[in-house]
Scaffold this active site. Structure first.
Site, PDB file in Angstrom:
ATOM      1  CB  CYS A 162      68.064  42.085  46.195  1.00 50.84           C
ATOM      2  SG  CYS A 162      68.873  42.243  44.504  1.00 50.84           S
ATOM      3  CG  HIS A 299      69.283  43.900  52.007  1.00 52.72           C
ATOM      4  ND1 HIS A 299      69.190  42.509  51.230  1.00 52.72           N
ATOM      5  CD2 HIS A 299      69.135  44.592  51.196  1.00 52.72           C
ATOM      6  CE1 HIS A 299      69.004  42.837  49.777  1.00 52.72           C
ATOM      7  NE2 HIS A 299      69.193  44.193  49.913  1.00 52.72           N
ATOM      8  CE  LYS A 329      71.891  40.213  50.682  1.00 52.24           C
ATOM      9  NZ  LYS A 329      71.256  39.539  52.101  1.00 52.24           N
ATOM     10  CG  HIS A 334      73.213  40.636  47.566  1.00 55.37           C
ATOM     11  ND1 HIS A 334      71.346  39.788  47.653  1.00 55.37           N
ATOM     12  CD2 HIS A 334      72.402  42.129  46.660  1.00 55.37           C
ATOM     13  CE1 HIS A 334      71.212  40.888  47.385  1.00 55.37           C
ATOM     14  NE2 HIS A 334      71.426  41.515  47.181  1.00 55.37           N
ATOM     15  CG  PHE A 391      65.414  46.158  52.475  1.00 55.07           C
ATOM     16  CD1 PHE A 391      64.473  45.877  52.908  1.00 55.07           C
ATOM     17  CD2 PHE A 391      66.631  46.731  53.613  1.00 55.07           C
ATOM     18  CE1 PHE A 391      64.208  45.828  53.758  1.00 55.07           C
ATOM     19  CE2 PHE A 391      66.573  46.981  54.835  1.00 55.07           C
ATOM     20  CZ  PHE A 391      64.892  46.377  54.378  1.00 55.07           C
ATOM     21  CG  PHE A 393      68.016  47.384  41.672  1.00 51.55           C
ATOM     22  CD1 PHE A 393      69.062  48.792  43.458  1.00 51.55           C
ATOM     23  CD2 PHE A 393      68.889  46.698  40.881  1.00 51.55           C
ATOM     24  CE1 PHE A 393      70.426  47.902  42.859  1.00 51.55           C
ATOM     25  CE2 PHE A 393      70.313  47.138  41.264  1.00 51.55           C
ATOM     26  CZ  PHE A 393      70.787  47.748  41.889  1.00 51.55           C
TER      27      PHE A 393
END
Length: 407
Positions: A162, A299, A329, A334, A391, A393
């Site tokens: 992301c 984020h 968001k 997202h 940010f 995974f």
């Protein structure tokens, strides 16, 4: 070291199909989140998603080029057409100059599933079709757009979860700053079909507050229960200041800082140290004081742990100084691989039009968000610089600092 400016932007998202529509949605706090009933039929726990209409490209591209594009490639194409037009870049310029492309994309799920279904059912790989491979590779956006627009510079895909779209801008910024390229198309794209996010749903990552979809994404709010998936395409033309001035291009903003880090920790649960280091690195690179940053596009995806730790990182880095902090968001959901690029566009639109969009659905802070200055209503204010966090995974972190152009 050369200065790096943004001369063009284009956007295709659930809150608007172009810059004007998106600017109005941001100004009015309009949500693009809705319900996809197909997801319930497929066994999803949550049917919430950004609602996005696929473009009709029949009058814009020939059949072969259309068939090589996956869903997210269509969105990226539309965004790129607008970005190049916005930048004053035409076919003649692209023919004469080595324009590059760096795009964030970390999946192309639907074409892979469609191909496998055909092979399993028909037992004949030839029936998959010659365009399938060009749709299904993660590099699908860069390979297709480089051919469509005849781009001859740097050409590869950033797959950073992301943070992909943000890293694409960051790497483009570095290449231009160091003199390797004069102009690069940077961006991010995300497919919106249910196949792409089934595993996320299986992890209970999504909000299940479906009563009013517009209220489901609630970054930083104490009652948040998960993110809402979304997507689209976002394109930015990054260019050296000298090149932009030479051709009389419009300069929308200047990229002045790029910070990055890796958490080196849990594969899916974010921590505080990694994001904090990313912010600090971007601020150092930009050579900017904390007081000059009036706005942070967080984020914050509306997940319990993620928002908590980002709020802690922001609070620690800014150490008592409280710039406005919001997550767009809350309106878009997202946008995943696209988000890092689209949120730079959203923030630039706000900066150039003197407002900060509201953090929708922020009613009650938690222990960490109570330390931040989070407006639930639009703020009409002039500001010259913003910071944008992304940010992902695996603990990948990217932070960008963008400001109004100064002579």
């Amino acid at each position: 070291m050369r200065r790096v400016v943004i001369t063009g932007m284009g956007i295709y998202s659930c809150i608007g199909k172009n810059l004007d529509e998106v600017k109005e949605a941001l100004y009015n706090g309009k949500s693009g989140i809705g319900i996809d009933p197909i997801r319930k039929d497929m066994g999803y726990f949550s049917s919430l998603t950004g609602i996005l209409e696929r473009p009709d490209l029949k009058k814009l591209l020939d059949r072969r080029k259309r068939h090589c594009l996956p869903e997210q490639g269509e969105y990226a194409y539309m965004a790129t057409v607008e970005a190049f037009k916005n930048a004053g870049i035409d076919e003649a310029f692209l023919e004469k100059n080595d324009v590059g492309i760096l795009y964030g994309n970390d999946s192309s799920t639907s074409p892979v599933i469609n191909a496998v279904d055909i092979i399993r059912e028909k037992k004949n790989t030839a029936l998959v079709g010659s365009a399938s491979i060009f749709q299904s590779m993660n590099s699908t956006v860069t390979m297709n757009l480089s051919v469509i627009f005849k781009l001859r510079g740097i050409n590869f895909t950033i797959a950073g979860a992301c943070a992909s779209g943000s890293h694409a801008i960051g790497i483009g910024y570095l290449l231009i700053k160091l003199g390797y390229q004069d102009c690069i198309l940077c961006g991010g794209a995300q497919e919106v079909n249910p196949y792409a996010v089934g595993s996320f749903d299986g992890l209970s990552a999504f909000s299940t507050q479906e009563e009013d979809p517009r209220k489901a994404s609630k970054p930083f709010d104490k009652k948040r229960d998960g993110l809402v998936p979304s997507g689209g395409g976002a394109s930015l033309v990054l260019e050296s200041y000298e090149s932009a001035i030479k051709r009389g291009a419009p300069i929308l903003a200047e990229v002045t800082g790029y910070g990055f880090s890796s958490n080196g920790d849990h594969i899916s649960v974010p921590n505080v140290d990694g994001p904090r280091k990313s912010l600090q690195n971007a601020i150092k690179d930009a050579g900017i004081s904390l007081e000059e940053i009036k706005y942070i596009n967080a984020h914050a995806t509306s997940t319990p742990v993620g928002d908590l730790n980002e709020a802690k990182a922001i609070s620690e880095v800014f150490n008592g100084y409280k710039p406005y902090v919001t997550s767009t968001k809350s309106m878009t959901g997202h946008e995943m691989w696209m988000a890092g690029a689209s949120e730079v566009i959203y923030s630039t639109l706000m900066m150039n039009n003197n407002f900060i969009a509201p953090n929708l659905n922020f009613e009650e802070p938690d222990e960490a968000s109570s330390l931040l200055n989070i407006p639930a209503q639009r703020v009409d204010i002039e500001f010259d610089a913003f910071l944008s966090n992304s940010f992902g995974f695996g603990g990948t972190n990217s932070t960008l600092i963008v400001r109004k152009i100064k002579a």
